[in-house]
Structure formats: C-alpha cells, structure tokens
Design an enzyme around this catalytic site. Structure first.
Site, PDB file in Angstrom:
ATOM      1  N   PRO A 160      -2.948   6.147  -6.002  1.00 57.87           N
ATOM      2  CA  PRO A 160      -2.751   4.944  -6.143  1.00 57.87           C
ATOM      3  C   PRO A 160      -1.309   4.572  -7.027  1.00 57.87           C
ATOM      4  O   PRO A 160      -1.666   4.223  -8.017  1.00 57.87           O
ATOM      5  CB  PRO A 160      -3.993   4.752  -7.147  1.00 57.87           C
ATOM      6  CG  PRO A 160      -4.399   5.821  -8.147  1.00 57.87           C
ATOM      7  CD  PRO A 160      -3.892   6.824  -7.081  1.00 57.87           C
ATOM      8  N   GLY A 161      -0.392   4.808  -6.224  1.00 58.21           N
ATOM      9  CA  GLY A 161       0.941   4.457  -6.769  1.00 58.21           C
ATOM     10  C   GLY A 161       0.944   2.699  -6.362  1.00 58.21           C
ATOM     11  O   GLY A 161      -0.016   1.970  -6.392  1.00 58.21           O
ATOM     12  N   ALA A 162       2.208   2.266  -6.164  1.00 58.81           N
ATOM     13  CA  ALA A 162       2.454   0.770  -5.990  1.00 58.81           C
ATOM     14  C   ALA A 162       1.456   0.487  -4.851  1.00 58.81           C
ATOM     15  O   ALA A 162       0.974  -0.757  -5.005  1.00 58.81           O
ATOM     16  CB  ALA A 162       4.037   0.549  -5.732  1.00 58.81           C
TER      17      ALA A 162
ATOM     18  N   GLY B  95      -0.934   2.058  -3.083  1.00 61.80           N
ATOM     19  CA  GLY B  95      -2.396   2.314  -3.355  1.00 61.80           C
ATOM     20  C   GLY B  95      -2.895   1.123  -4.246  1.00 61.80           C
ATOM     21  O   GLY B  95      -3.975   0.665  -4.268  1.00 61.80           O
TER      22      GLY B  95
ATOM     23  N   ASN C  94       5.586   6.591   3.797  1.00 57.78           N
ATOM     24  CA  ASN C  94       6.804   6.512   4.516  1.00 57.78           C
ATOM     25  C   ASN C  94       6.962   7.800   5.271  1.00 57.78           C
ATOM     26  O   ASN C  94       6.512   8.887   4.696  1.00 57.78           O
ATOM     27  CB  ASN C  94       7.902   6.541   3.550  1.00 57.78           C
ATOM     28  CG  ASN C  94       8.226   4.948   3.318  1.00 57.78           C
ATOM     29  OD1 ASN C  94       7.813   4.015   3.886  1.00 57.78           O
ATOM     30  ND2 ASN C  94       8.757   4.521   2.115  1.00 57.78           N
TER      31      ASN C  94
ATOM     32  N   LYS D 138       9.664   2.500  11.830  1.00 62.26           N
ATOM     33  CA  LYS D 138       9.874   2.441  10.102  1.00 62.26           C
ATOM     34  C   LYS D 138      10.829   3.571   9.869  1.00 62.26           C
ATOM     35  O   LYS D 138      11.544   3.652   8.977  1.00 62.26           O
ATOM     36  CB  LYS D 138       8.506   2.572   9.609  1.00 62.26           C
ATOM     37  CG  LYS D 138       8.280   2.606   8.209  1.00 62.26           C
ATOM     38  CD  LYS D 138       8.535   1.253   7.549  1.00 62.26           C
ATOM     39  CE  LYS D 138       8.572   1.242   6.165  1.00 62.26           C
ATOM     40  NZ  LYS D 138       7.140   1.449   5.561  1.00 62.26           N
TER      41      LYS D 138
ATOM     42  N   SER E 285      12.564   3.429  -2.193  1.00 65.93           N
ATOM     43  CA  SER E 285      11.660   4.428  -2.894  1.00 65.93           C
ATOM     44  C   SER E 285      12.434   5.754  -3.248  1.00 65.93           C
ATOM     45  O   SER E 285      12.426   6.481  -4.108  1.00 65.93           O
ATOM     46  CB  SER E 285      10.418   4.812  -2.021  1.00 65.93           C
ATOM     47  OG  SER E 285      10.661   5.069  -0.606  1.00 65.93           O
TER      48      SER E 285
ATOM     49  N   GLU F 197      10.910  11.892  -0.175  1.00 66.22           N
ATOM     50  CA  GLU F 197      10.381  12.107   0.993  1.00 66.22           C
ATOM     51  C   GLU F 197      11.322  12.257   2.258  1.00 66.22           C
ATOM     52  O   GLU F 197      11.010  12.310   3.241  1.00 66.22           O
ATOM     53  CB  GLU F 197       9.578  10.767   1.454  1.00 66.22           C
ATOM     54  CG  GLU F 197       8.492  10.531   0.524  1.00 66.22           C
ATOM     55  CD  GLU F 197       7.876   8.903   0.633  1.00 66.22           C
ATOM     56  OE1 GLU F 197       6.757   8.875   0.803  1.00 66.22           O
ATOM     57  OE2 GLU F 197       8.742   8.098   0.633  1.00 66.22           O
TER      58      GLU F 197
END
Length: 293
Positions: free
Chosen positions: A8-10, A12, A94, A175, A245, A257
């Site tokens: 649960p980051g941004a 989530g 991402n 994306k 990010s 990432e």
C-alpha cells in the site's frame, strides 16, 4: 468483495481508500509490522485497515498487488501459502516483466495486469493525496483471467474510469514507452517532469521513442514513433509539476524500477536483434548511480 492490497504505497493506498468507501472489505499487506494502518485520503476522515493478517489475506477474493516491480516476486513468494487458489491476482505497477514469474508461482489463479494514469502522492505514511484523475486499464494474462471481466464494473464503481483491454500488452507497452522517456532522464538530472520540455532534451527524447517504437513493432504491438513522441510530450505537459517515481527513488537512494522499464525494453530488443543505444546508455547511467550506494 474481499480485497487484499499488497504494497500500500501511493497507488495502493488510493485504491484501498476508494474500495472501502465503495463498501468492500479491504485488508493490507505491507512491510509495516503494525497490525493496523491508518490511511487518510485528501480531506476525508482517516480509515483504519487491518495489516499483515494471514487469515484475512486467505479470505481475499482479489489480491491487488501495487508493489514496485522489483519487489513483486519476492513478496508474492513469501505470502503464496496464504492466498486462496481461486483468488484473482491483479498486478498494477510501472514496467513489465513480472507476469511470467507470478504465473509460475500461481498456476491455478486467474491473473490480470493493470496500468493506471491516476496520480497519487503520499506526503506521509498515513496520508495519500489523489493528485490527478485518470483511467485504469486491465486485461487477462491467462485463460482463467479472461473470465474476470466483471471486475471492471466492481472497480469502476470504486474509482472510475476502468476499462477492459483484450490486448493489455498494447496498453502496458504504451506506458513503458512513456516511462522509458521520462523516468531515467528526470532521475539522472533530478528534475520535475515539466523540465523535459526544454529544447536540449528534444533530440534525446526523439531517439528514445524511436528505439521503443522499433521494439514494439517487432513485438507485434501497434506503434508509431511520432505518435509516441507526441504522447510523451502530452504527459510531460500534464504532469509538469510532478517528480517521476524513478526520480524519487534515486533522490532517496532506493532501488528503482529501471530493470522493469528500460531493462525490459533492452532485453526484448536483444531477442529481435535491435540496437537501442540511447536507452542502453540511460539504463547503465541509472544502474551506476544505484551501485554507487
């Protein structure tokens, strides 16, 4: 429905808030060892969520994985025994390259992939800001996943707009193309997205998108270099005040990432014998920074 949000980051936290508001049962699974986590979205009242409860994870109808791509395999391996064999797995992050390992780990579960353009920012561990309206595209990886199109209506009721994509790889590659252009450059120069509109980045952005379009075409994905370049410009303009990010990861000395964005592009290019020198240069520059830590 019973939802478990893994990571649960941004994004989530954003989904957790909207899903519980829509009447669903939502539990969290995070590296935070606290049994409860409070999340406040914008000016809404804070909501307490159960965290790290294996029995609630086992009851999840949908496991929404919003981890960063490098963490997906390790975390899912650790919680696999607690996930029901009929639970829908939905990966939303991402980059590309986590689906194959996830399918190997959960051969009997419906597996979906998603990409979202909603903007979310966490000023603190207990607060999330919905910084930009967007849309979420989801599609199936395996045969069981194709039977889960009903989930669009469920998610759309919580946080619109949500659309089903029969060719989810098209959306994911689009994306990746945007991320290949914006993320490494903003991370290397520690700038906001909007600063990439400066003239001296134009040639580099042209080359990045031309290389990505060649790889996409070799993969059988509909792609036009000029159209991709315009899309990148549109995103730069629309998110001008945002930090990517990857910029944030590099600024805070966290693993980025890059392997699942530019790294995935490079791996795919090699399978087709395509040279992507500009993207390779950016990839190695980011990796060099990470290794210097």
């Amino acid at each position: 429905m019973n939802f478990a949000i893994v990571g649960p980051g941004a994004i989530g936290s954003l989904w957790a808030s909207y899903l519980i508001q829509a009447g669903h049962h939502v539990c969290l699974w995070s590296r935070n060892s606290s049994p409860h986590i409070s999340i406040q979205r914008d000016e809404c009242p804070a909501i307490q969520f159960h965290n790290g409860h294996t029995e609630q994870l086992a009851q999840a109808d949908v496991v929404l994985v919003t981890l960063k791509a490098p963490q997906v395999q390790h975390v899912l391996e650790s919680i696999a025994p607690h996930i029901d064999k009929d639970a829908i797995l939905l990966l939303m992050h991402n980059g590309m390259g986590t689906a194959k390992a996830t399918q190997t780990l959960f051969p009997n579960n419906p597996l979906l992939l998603a990409t979202t353009t909603h903007g979310a920012y966490r000023p603190s561990s207990t607060q999330v800001l919905h910084t930009g309206q967007g849309q979420t595209l989801i599609g199936a990886v395996n045969q069981k996943g194709t039977q889960c199109e009903f989930l669009v209506e469920v998610l759309n009721h919580a946080l619109p707009q949500v659309h089903w994509q029969h060719q989810i790889n098209q959306a994911l590659w689009n994306k990746v193309a945007i991320n290949c252009a914006i993320n490494p450059l903003t991370a290397l120069h520690q700038i906001r997205n909007g600063e990439l509109a400066a003239v001296h980045y134009r040639s580099q952005l042209d080359s990045i998108t031309t290389e990505v379009a060649l790889v996409m075409q070799a993969e059988g994905i509909d792609a036009d270099a000029q159209h991709l370049r315009k899309t990148v410009n549109d995103v730069i303009e629309a998110t001008a005040n945002n930090y990517s990010s990857m910029e944030q990861d590099i600024a805070h000395q966290r693993p980025s990432e890059i392997d699942f964005i530019t790294g995935h592009l490079i791996k795919t290019a090699r399978t087709h014998g395509i040279d992507v020198p500009v993207n390779e240069q950016l990839y190695h520059a980011i990796k060099q920074i990470e290794q210097s830590w």
